[in-house]
Write a protein that holds these residues in place. Structure first.
Motif, short mmCIF file in Angstrom:
data_model
loop_
_atom_site.label_atom_id
_atom_site.label_comp_id
_atom_site.label_asym_id
_atom_site.label_seq_id
_atom_site.Cartn_x
_atom_site.Cartn_y
_atom_site.Cartn_z
N ALA A 177 0.83 -1.21 0.00
CA ALA A 177 0.00 0.00 0.00
C ALA A 177 0.86 1.26 0.00
N ASP A 178 1.95 1.24 0.77
CA ASP A 178 2.87 2.39 0.81
C ASP A 178 3.50 2.63 -0.55
N ILE A 179 3.92 1.56 -1.21
CA ILE A 179 4.51 1.70 -2.53
C ILE A 179 3.48 2.24 -3.52
N ALA A 180 2.28 1.71 -3.45
CA ALA A 180 1.22 2.16 -4.37
C ALA A 180 0.92 3.64 -4.22
N SER A 181 0.98 4.13 -2.99
CA SER A 181 0.68 5.55 -2.74
C SER A 181 1.74 6.48 -3.32
N SER A 182 2.92 5.92 -3.62
CA SER A 182 4.01 6.73 -4.17
C SER A 182 3.89 6.95 -5.67
N LYS A 183 3.05 6.14 -6.34
CA LYS A 183 2.79 6.30 -7.78
C LYS A 183 4.09 6.37 -8.59
N LEU A 184 4.89 5.31 -8.48
CA LEU A 184 6.18 5.25 -9.14
C LEU A 184 6.07 4.84 -10.61
N ASP A 185 7.08 5.22 -11.37
CA ASP A 185 7.23 4.70 -12.73
C ASP A 185 8.05 3.41 -12.71
N ILE A 186 9.14 3.41 -11.93
CA ILE A 186 10.04 2.25 -11.86
C ILE A 186 10.31 1.92 -10.40
N LEU A 187 10.21 0.64 -10.06
CA LEU A 187 10.61 0.17 -8.75
C LEU A 187 11.70 -0.87 -8.93
N PHE A 188 12.90 -0.58 -8.40
CA PHE A 188 14.00 -1.54 -8.40
C PHE A 188 13.83 -2.44 -7.18
N VAL A 189 13.65 -3.74 -7.41
CA VAL A 189 13.41 -4.68 -6.31
C VAL A 189 14.68 -5.48 -6.07
N ALA A 190 15.35 -5.18 -4.97
CA ALA A 190 16.69 -5.73 -4.70
C ALA A 190 16.67 -6.56 -3.43
#
Length: 278
Positions: A177-190
């Motif tokens: 939910a926190d990630i969704a609220s940021s409205k990102l174009d790219i998420l690097f998942v490391a």
């Protein structure tokens, strides 16, 4: 996207160049296409995925499945490259000891390796140029320092969101939910394999991110704010960066034991392919 792929132990690898990847990424981010993800498997990925149908499916459903290192370049050239001859132990040894030192042989099927940072830096530069909003999930324990380091190295990124990859599973929905609220174009998942791939496949429709990219240990390198120094350029070109990493981190010896198993599995696939085609 029309995909001409290479089958290595059941995983379909996209034999593309970095410039082609960047064009695909930009086109995807500028379109209204549904959310998706990119994977960059290396030896351990394929060694595990060949016996795990669910993981193999996750890799094969990614928008791009890119060869992380020279081991996959070797495998593609051994399986599908020239010169063609019956697979045997002599040819197997020759391919590793002699042919691999020739770039024309090594790159004939998969033209470039996409080892973590080799692709991550160009994508960050693209994000900086196009003002894409990015975030990092995982990486070093101090994820906020990772974000600060990226802003310092890529000043066109006015802000970088970050989240720790060391979260409790009971908090996973809140994280999404926190990630969704940021409205990102790219998420690097490391977060390392297979945790990051399982996360991307499970939540791509829920995190509100156009594109997720599996990064493994990319943000551990000093070029992206981490503590690990990369091998000199000549070692990278020779295909021996894995040996440099092992020398600096002897604790990785257990992981490197996956290489001979991978080599033997590829040899068995080559023999099977030869029987089917003769």
């Amino acid at each position: 996207m029309n995909r001409v792929q290479v089958d290595i132990l059941g995983v379909l690898i996209d034999p593309v160049t970095k410039s082609e990847v960047l064009k695909i990424v930009e086109d995807r981010l500028e379109s209204s296409s549904p959310p998706t993800y990119i994977t960059k498997p290396y030896v351990e990925f394929l060694s595990l995925a060949k016996d795990d149908a669910a993981l193999q499916k996750i890799l094969n459903q990614s928008m791009l499945c890119l060869a992380d290192g020279v081991s996959l370049q070797w495998a593609a050239s051994y399986l599908y490259g020239k010169p063609r001859s019956r697979p045997n132990l002599f040819r197997l040894a020759w391919s590793g000891l002699v042919n691999m030192q020739k770039m024309t042989w090594r790159n004939q099927i998969i033209p470039e390796k996409m080892a973590g940072i080799n692709l991550t830096v160009p994508i960050l530069k693209l994000a900086e140029k196009k003002h894409y909003k990015i975030g990092v999930l995982g990486g070093p324990i101090n994820h906020e320092m990772t974000a600060q380091s990226l802003i310092k190295r890529f000043p066109g990124l006015s802000r970088v969101e970050s989240w720790s990859g060391y979260y409790d599973l009971s908090n996973e929905r809140k994280l999404v939910a926190d990630i969704a609220s940021s409205k990102l174009d790219i998420l690097f998942v490391a977060m390392g394999f297979p945790k990051q791939e399982l996360f991307m496949a499970k939540y791509r429709e829920y995190v509100g991110v156009k594109l997720m990219i599996g990064e493994g240990g990319s943000f551990d390198y000093d070029e992206l704010g981490g503590q690990i120094r990369r091998a000199p350029a000549w070692i990278q070109k020779s295909g021996l960066e894995w040996l440099w990493r092992l020398f600096r981190q002897p604790s990785r010896i257990g992981r490197q034991l996956a290489i001979p198993k991978f080599v033997w599995a590829v040899h068995r696939q080559a023999r099977s392919n030869w029987r089917k085609n003769t």
